[in-house]
Design an enzyme around this catalytic site. Structure first.
Site: not given
Ligand code: GLN
Length: 186
Positions: A61, A159, A161
């Site tokens: 992410c 994610h 995890e």
């Molecule tokens: N929206 C976040 C970003 O731009 C990422 C979100 C996340 O890691 N769950 O960094």
């Protein structure tokens, strides 16, 4: 999750702690905060050097955003470790977070339940990048890559995890083991 798979794991906050790692996971969170802290703690060069040394790195992410060659709307440099372009928050706002069962042949035939939280959208992948999985948010959305790998660098927009499925962690530990660095996780 890494420990449950028999790996030695530790948190990393300083350049010193990067030394002697077999691999690194940059987790989810908020990439603008990561960018600011990387600047404040002068971690840009140590992290870039870690990538250049051929060490396996997995970004999830916000971690995927940090590894991308280019990220939209991020006022900080990325590590440019993997040849993908990402659009931050392009699935929508927090309420547009979603979950999906995705096919990931590289980790097995059972579908993988992926949790997307304000995830980045992978807008393009370079020729050297292997797409491990694709997904569409809903029937009206285009299918885009959500798990990618280029050599020892892996990035997932969800994610891993947050479920008890350890297959992605196992997959990454296999990359770490095959990279054969001096002090890799066991
Ligand atoms: N929206 C976040 C970003 O731009 C990422 C979100 C996340 O890691 N769950 O960094």
């Amino acid at each position: 999750m890494l420990r449950s798979l028999g790996a030695e794991a530790r948190e990393v906050r300083t350049a010193e702690q990067l030394k002697s790692l077999g691999g690194l996971i940059i987790p989810g969170g908020e990439s603008t905060t990561f960018g600011r802290l990387i600047e404040d703690f002068r971690l840009q060069e140590p992290l870039s050097a870690f990538v250049r040394s051929g060490a396996p790195v997995w970004g999830t992410c916000a971690g995927m955003i940090m590894l991308a060659r280019h990220a939209s709307d991020l006022p900080f440099p990325t590590l440019q470790a993997i040849d993908i372009e990402v659009d931050r928050n392009a699935y929508g706002r927090q309420v547009d977070s979603f979950e999906a069962d995705i096919d990931v042949p590289a980790i097995g035939s059972e579908p993988y339940h992926a949790v997307f939280i304000r995830a980045p959208v992978v807008a393009s992948v370079g020729p050297g990048v292997e797409v491990l999985a694709r997904c569409r948010k809903d029937d009206t959305s285009p299918e885009t890559p959500v798990a990618v790998r280029q050599g020892v660098i892996m990035a997932t927009s969800f994610h891993p995890e947050l479920t008890s499925d350890t297959r992605f962690h196992r997959y990454f530990l296999d990359i770490v083991a095959s990279a054969g660095r001096p002090s890799s996780a066991k």
